[in-house]
Design a protein around this motif. Structure first.
Motif, PDB file in Angstrom:
ATOM      1  N   GLY A  73      -3.083   4.768   9.361  1.00 30.20           N
ATOM      2  CA  GLY A  73      -1.943   3.901   9.099  1.00 30.20           C
ATOM      3  C   GLY A  73      -1.187   4.265   7.833  1.00 30.20           C
ATOM      4  N   TYR A  74      -1.897   4.737   6.816  1.00 34.51           N
ATOM      5  CA  TYR A  74      -1.233   5.107   5.561  1.00 34.51           C
ATOM      6  C   TYR A  74      -0.288   6.295   5.770  1.00 34.51           C
ATOM      7  CZ  TYR A  74      -4.847   2.155   3.488  1.00 34.51           C
ATOM      8  OH  TYR A  74      -5.662   1.102   3.181  1.00 34.51           O
ATOM      9  N   GLU A  75      -0.756   7.262   6.580  1.00 34.29           N
ATOM     10  CA  GLU A  75       0.096   8.419   6.872  1.00 34.29           C
ATOM     11  C   GLU A  75       1.326   7.989   7.673  1.00 34.29           C
ATOM     12  OE1 GLU A  75       1.653  12.234   7.187  1.00 34.29           O
ATOM     13  OE2 GLU A  75       0.186  11.357   5.808  1.00 34.29           O
ATOM     14  N   ILE A  76       1.119   7.051   8.617  1.00 36.72           N
ATOM     15  CA  ILE A  76       2.255   6.543   9.388  1.00 36.72           C
ATOM     16  C   ILE A  76       3.284   5.914   8.456  1.00 36.72           C
ATOM     17  CG2 ILE A  76       2.988   4.817  11.093  1.00 36.72           C
ATOM     18  CD1 ILE A  76       0.257   5.235  12.461  1.00 36.72           C
ATOM     19  N   VAL A  77       2.822   5.101   7.506  1.00 37.00           N
ATOM     20  CA  VAL A  77       3.736   4.450   6.552  1.00 37.00           C
ATOM     21  C   VAL A  77       4.495   5.491   5.747  1.00 37.00           C
ATOM     22  CG1 VAL A  77       3.863   3.016   4.483  1.00 37.00           C
ATOM     23  CG2 VAL A  77       2.413   2.323   6.393  1.00 37.00           C
ATOM     24  N   ILE A  93      -0.765  -4.906   7.688  1.00 36.99           N
ATOM     25  CA  ILE A  93      -1.907  -4.027   7.938  1.00 36.99           C
ATOM     26  C   ILE A  93      -2.974  -4.772   8.722  1.00 36.99           C
ATOM     27  CG2 ILE A  93      -3.862  -2.908   6.792  1.00 36.99           C
ATOM     28  CD1 ILE A  93      -1.938  -1.899   4.688  1.00 36.99           C
ATOM     29  N   LEU A  94      -3.477  -4.121   9.756  1.00 38.97           N
ATOM     30  CA  LEU A  94      -4.628  -4.600  10.528  1.00 38.97           C
ATOM     31  C   LEU A  94      -5.839  -3.787  10.104  1.00 38.97           C
ATOM     32  CD1 LEU A  94      -2.944  -4.627  14.068  1.00 38.97           C
ATOM     33  CD2 LEU A  94      -3.247  -6.590  12.543  1.00 38.97           C
ATOM     34  N   THR A  95      -6.909  -4.444   9.699  1.00 41.58           N
ATOM     35  CA  THR A  95      -8.082  -3.708   9.231  1.00 41.58           C
ATOM     36  C   THR A  95      -9.358  -4.475   9.532  1.00 41.58           C
ATOM     37  OG1 THR A  95      -9.156  -2.717   7.292  1.00 41.58           O
ATOM     38  CG2 THR A  95      -7.871  -4.714   6.924  1.00 41.58           C
ATOM     39  N   ALA A  96     -10.427  -3.731   9.781  1.00 43.13           N
ATOM     40  CA  ALA A  96     -11.727  -4.355  10.032  1.00 43.13           C
ATOM     41  C   ALA A  96     -12.490  -4.585   8.736  1.00 43.13           C
ATOM     42  CB  ALA A  96     -12.560  -3.478  10.974  1.00 43.13           C
ATOM     43  N   THR A  97     -11.952  -4.077   7.607  1.00 42.47           N
ATOM     44  CA  THR A  97     -12.637  -4.231   6.317  1.00 42.47           C
ATOM     45  C   THR A  97     -11.873  -5.213   5.448  1.00 42.47           C
ATOM     46  OG1 THR A  97     -11.427  -2.459   5.191  1.00 42.47           O
ATOM     47  CG2 THR A  97     -13.365  -1.829   6.484  1.00 42.47           C
ATOM     48  N   GLY A 106      -2.829  -0.514   0.103  1.00 45.78           N
ATOM     49  CA  GLY A 106      -1.864  -0.875   1.138  1.00 45.78           C
ATOM     50  C   GLY A 106      -0.667  -1.616   0.579  1.00 45.78           C
ATOM     51  N   PHE A 107      -0.929  -2.575  -0.299  1.00 43.32           N
ATOM     52  CA  PHE A 107       0.199  -3.294  -0.917  1.00 43.32           C
ATOM     53  C   PHE A 107       1.035  -2.355  -1.779  1.00 43.32           C
ATOM     54  CE2 PHE A 107      -2.350  -7.306  -0.264  1.00 43.32           C
ATOM     55  CZ  PHE A 107      -1.450  -7.875   0.620  1.00 43.32           C
TER      56      PHE A 107
END
Length: 375
Positions: A73-77, A93-97, A106-107
């Motif tokens: 996701g970071y690369e996509i952003v 952001i969707l995350t399991a952690t 992310g922020f």
């Protein structure tokens, strides 16, 4: 019926919106799609490349899984930020952690919110709704600001035009009294502009001759002879040389023009730059560098810079223009006369600027010609 003074409440909750959901797990895509589709238009992407392709449709918000095998996701952003069309799309952001460092990173990339898996339908709906309301509010404000800026620009341009028309009308009033001046106003205005631009980087002039000041200076120059409206016709239009008494009266046009503009400036609620410059030009454009001019016998640096520029422009144009009492001088003779007055009638550095851009003076005279000249 709503009164115009009542507050305006904007409800963005019902606005039609498109949500792009990016997750490599089909079950998550289905679950999120079913949760959001009753309210929003949904786009589903199972990979990073597919997400980048669908993002070109400019969704209103993106729900983005961070942990994906081909492109996280970071690369996509980062890829979205490289494209000006997709750079400002908000994303959750969707995350399991629930790791603090991941959230902070992310922020830092611009995420507007985090949703931790497993997905809880009420939380997803509430957070997407809140972020979309913020986005639509932000977009509305940006649009209103843009409209306001456009209206301000339109009104400024209109006021500028009205101001310029008024200046030209006053200048033409003086010209009507002295019909032989013809395009003198336009030529001298353009000469002054050319000289000012040539000198704007000169150490003696650069602090004053900013682009804004040059614009105001250029706008002011047509008023330089406005005081001639106060000179009797038998003097102003005399076909021969003026007597000593007549010349004394003629020289009062500088003070008459200054007084008229000064009164106009005092009638204003606050100082107006172009009127201040116009006063300097009107009063002092017949002063000479060596102190032998009029009406105050100023010399050197005591003469305002706008008046010094106008002095050379006015003198050159008078030399090359035909009058009932004299023929027009050839341009080369007019040039040589101006140079001969360096340090006497004119500021030496302004004469040097005139010499450097003399071809430009010739072009200006050619564009706004009245009489034929020999070069």
């Amino acid at each position: 019926m709503q009164n115009r003074s009542d507050p305006i409440f904007l409800n963005f909750a019902d606005a039609s919106a498109t949500v792009l959901i990016v997750d490599n797990t089909p079950e998550n895509l289905v679950a999120l799609g079913e949760t959001l589709s009753p309210t929003y238009q949904i786009l589903l992407a199972g990979s990073g490349l597919q997400a980048l392709e669908l993002a070109t449709a400019i969704p209103d918000i993106i729900l983005l899984n961070i942990m994906m095998p081909d492109m996280d996701g970071y690369e996509i952003v980062n890829r979205l930020r490289e494209n000006s069309q997709t750079a400002n799309i908000p994303f959750i952001i969707l995350t399991a952690t629930d790791i603090y460092d991941d959230k902070q990173y992310g922020f830092g990339l611009g995420a507007v919110d985090y949703i931790t898996k497993p997905i809880r339908q009420p939380i997803v709906l509430a957070r997407v709704k809140n972020q979309l309301e913020l986005k639509f509010s932000r977009d509305w404000l940006i649009n209103q600001n843009s409209l306001l800026e456009t209206e301000i620009d339109r009104r400024l341009a209109e006021n500028q035009l009205i101001q310029q028309v008024s200046i030209n009308a006053l200048a033409r009033l003086a010209e009507i009294r002295d019909p032989e001046t013809g395009n003198h106003i336009l030529r001298t205005q353009t000469y002054v502009n050319a000289l000012a631009k040539k000198l704007q980087n000169h150490p003696r002039f650069e602090s004053l001759l900013t682009p804004y000041y040059i614009q105001q200076l250029t706008q002011s120059t047509p008023l330089h002879d406005i005081g001639k409206v106060g000179i009797p016709d038998h003097i102003l239009q005399k076909p021969g040389k003026l007597s000593a008494e007549e010349w004394k009266i003629m020289k009062t046009h500088a003070r008459l023009g200054f007084d008229a503009i000064d009164q106009a400036e005092r009638d204003c609620a606050k100082p107006v730059t172009f009127l201040t410059i116009a006063k300097q030009i009107t009063l002092s454009h017949h002063e000479k560098w060596d102190g032998s001019g009029y009406p105050e016998g100023l010399s050197g640096e005591a003469i305002p810079i706008p008046a010094r520029l106008m002095a050379l422009a006015d003198a050159f144009d008078a030399l090359i223009s035909r009058r009932v009492y004299k023929p027009a001088l050839p341009f080369t003779e007019a040039h040589d006369y101006i140079v001969s007055q360096r340090g006497r009638h004119f500021d030496p550095d302004i004469v040097d600027a005139f010499t450097a851009i003399f071809p430009e003076f010739l072009a200006i005279a050619g564009r706004h010609t009245e009489n034929s000249h020999s070069i």
